[in-house]
Design a protein around this motif. Structure first.
Motif, PDB file in Angstrom:
ATOM      1  N   LEU A  50       7.636  -6.014  12.366  1.00 61.23           N
ATOM      2  CA  LEU A  50       8.695  -5.729  11.388  1.00 61.23           C
ATOM      3  C   LEU A  50       8.120  -5.254  10.060  1.00 61.23           C
ATOM      4  O   LEU A  50       8.685  -4.376   9.409  1.00 61.23           O
ATOM      5  CB  LEU A  50       9.558  -6.969  11.152  1.00 61.23           C
ATOM      6  N   ALA A  95      13.625  -1.756  10.622  1.00 54.29           N
ATOM      7  CA  ALA A  95      13.101  -2.643  11.653  1.00 54.29           C
ATOM      8  C   ALA A  95      13.656  -4.048  11.483  1.00 54.29           C
ATOM      9  O   ALA A  95      14.052  -4.706  12.464  1.00 54.29           O
ATOM     10  CB  ALA A  95      11.575  -2.656  11.599  1.00 54.29           C
ATOM     11  N   VAL A  96      13.670  -4.538  10.245  1.00 56.09           N
ATOM     12  CA  VAL A  96      14.205  -5.873   9.984  1.00 56.09           C
ATOM     13  C   VAL A  96      15.691  -5.938  10.325  1.00 56.09           C
ATOM     14  O   VAL A  96      16.150  -6.889  10.959  1.00 56.09           O
ATOM     15  CB  VAL A  96      13.959  -6.263   8.516  1.00 56.09           C
ATOM     16  N   ALA A 123      16.209  -6.191  14.043  1.00 52.88           N
ATOM     17  CA  ALA A 123      15.912  -7.534  14.556  1.00 52.88           C
ATOM     18  C   ALA A 123      17.020  -8.509  14.206  1.00 52.88           C
ATOM     19  O   ALA A 123      17.421  -9.330  15.052  1.00 52.88           O
ATOM     20  CB  ALA A 123      14.566  -8.004  13.982  1.00 52.88           C
TER      21      ALA A 123
END
Length: 315
Positions: free
Chosen positions: A296, A307-308, A311
């Motif tokens: 991340l 990316a975070v 997730a």
């Protein structure tokens, strides 16, 4: 006395999200002239429960450097620039749905001075003595946060790494020290996240973790039984080589668990594949969240915020 949290901004990836710039000179000035400011910042920190209303956890991990593990994919020193790492962490912690951070004292002290840990879950990394690639890598001494440090600083949990090699008699010492650390955390009513692996040396001498269903099952069973009480023990587990095995593997224990990330590769395809593995395992009843770091903070496309957010969306 606080360091200035932001002294400018930096464009981050393709999301248009700007990362805060860390004023390293200010951090060094405070560390030099006012080291007591770290403890003062810990006292001021606004705390929150370990779990919020969703009952899920999204933790960003950054305890790799203290074990000499600085690489991400084929970038051997990706995590070596501390200002860059702190900027990525501050950006990740600012994203909606991110509950907190796992790190060693040096990084958490910086984040305290930056004011980045208010209303966040803070996990102290406890054993970092098994340096990556060392002959003593399996001898995971407790060189990081002690239970009394986590209690004194008002942090919310601890994490420890438990690697067991059936061919290494020293693993018995590792098991015993891990059990005593679990006891010390339970005595303080502090959660401890145990990251267990069955490990072995390759013919070339490199340490490898066995991610087969049988090995992960055994590691969970061993970790669950350590200490005089399991009341405050959580598990931090990998997704098995075959993700379809995870449902059966996670039947091994009733302890709450989070999934770990690990080094998932250096391409966007690798990242997508990892997200899909996590998505399936997160549906299991004992799995309560994710603790992910390098994939991340250093995604293949450079877009930390995206990316975070991806997730978080899995939860």
């Amino acid at each position: 006395m606080r360091a200035g949290r932001v002294a400018g901004t930096r464009h981050e990836g393709g999301s248009g999200i700007r990362a805060p710039r860390v004023d390293v000179a200010e951090l060094v000035r405070i560390r030099t002239h006012h080291p007591e400011a770290i403890a003062e910042a810990a006292v001021r920190r606004a705390r929150r429960p370990l779990l919020n209303e969703s009952g899920r956890l999204m933790i960003v991990a950054a305890d790799h450097p203290a074990r000499g593990a600085l690489g991400v994919g084929d970038r051997k020193l990706a995590m070596a620039n501390r200002a860059d790492l702190l900027e990525r962490l501050c950006l990740a912690l600012s994203r909606p749905g991110v509950d907190g951070v796992l790190a060693t004292a040096d990084i958490l002290d910086d984040l305290l001075l930056l004011g980045a840990l208010d209303h966040k879950v803070v996990m102290g990394s406890m054993n970092r003595g098994g340096l990556q690639g060392a002959s003593f890598e399996l001898d995971d001494r407790f060189t990081g946060h002690r239970p009394e440090d986590i209690e004194r600083l008002g942090f919310d949990a601890g994490k420890l790494l438990l690697r067991v090699d059936y061919a290494d008699p020293g693993s018995l010492t590792t098991l015993e020290s891990t059990a005593r650390a679990i006891d010390a955390m339970a005595a303080r009513r502090l959660p401890v996240f145990v990251e267990p692996f069955i490990s072995r040396r390759t013919p070339e001498g490199k340490l490898a973790n066995d991610l087969s269903a049988e090995a992960v099952t055994r590691s969970i069973a061993i970790a669950s039984g350590l200490g005089g009480s399991s009341a405050y023990t959580w598990l931090k587990v990998p997704v098995t080589e075959n993700p379809d095995d995870m449902a059966r593997v996670m039947e091994t224990s009733t302890l709450p668990a989070v999934l770990l990330g690990g080094d998932i590769g250096d391409s966007p395809e690798d990242q997508v594949a990892a997200f899909e593995k996590w998505r399936g395992a997160l549906q299991l009843p004992t799995v309560r969240g994710l603790v992910v770091g390098r994939s991340l903070l250093y995604p293949a496309d450079g877009d930390v915020a995206a990316a975070v957010d991806t997730a978080v969306g899995l939860l």
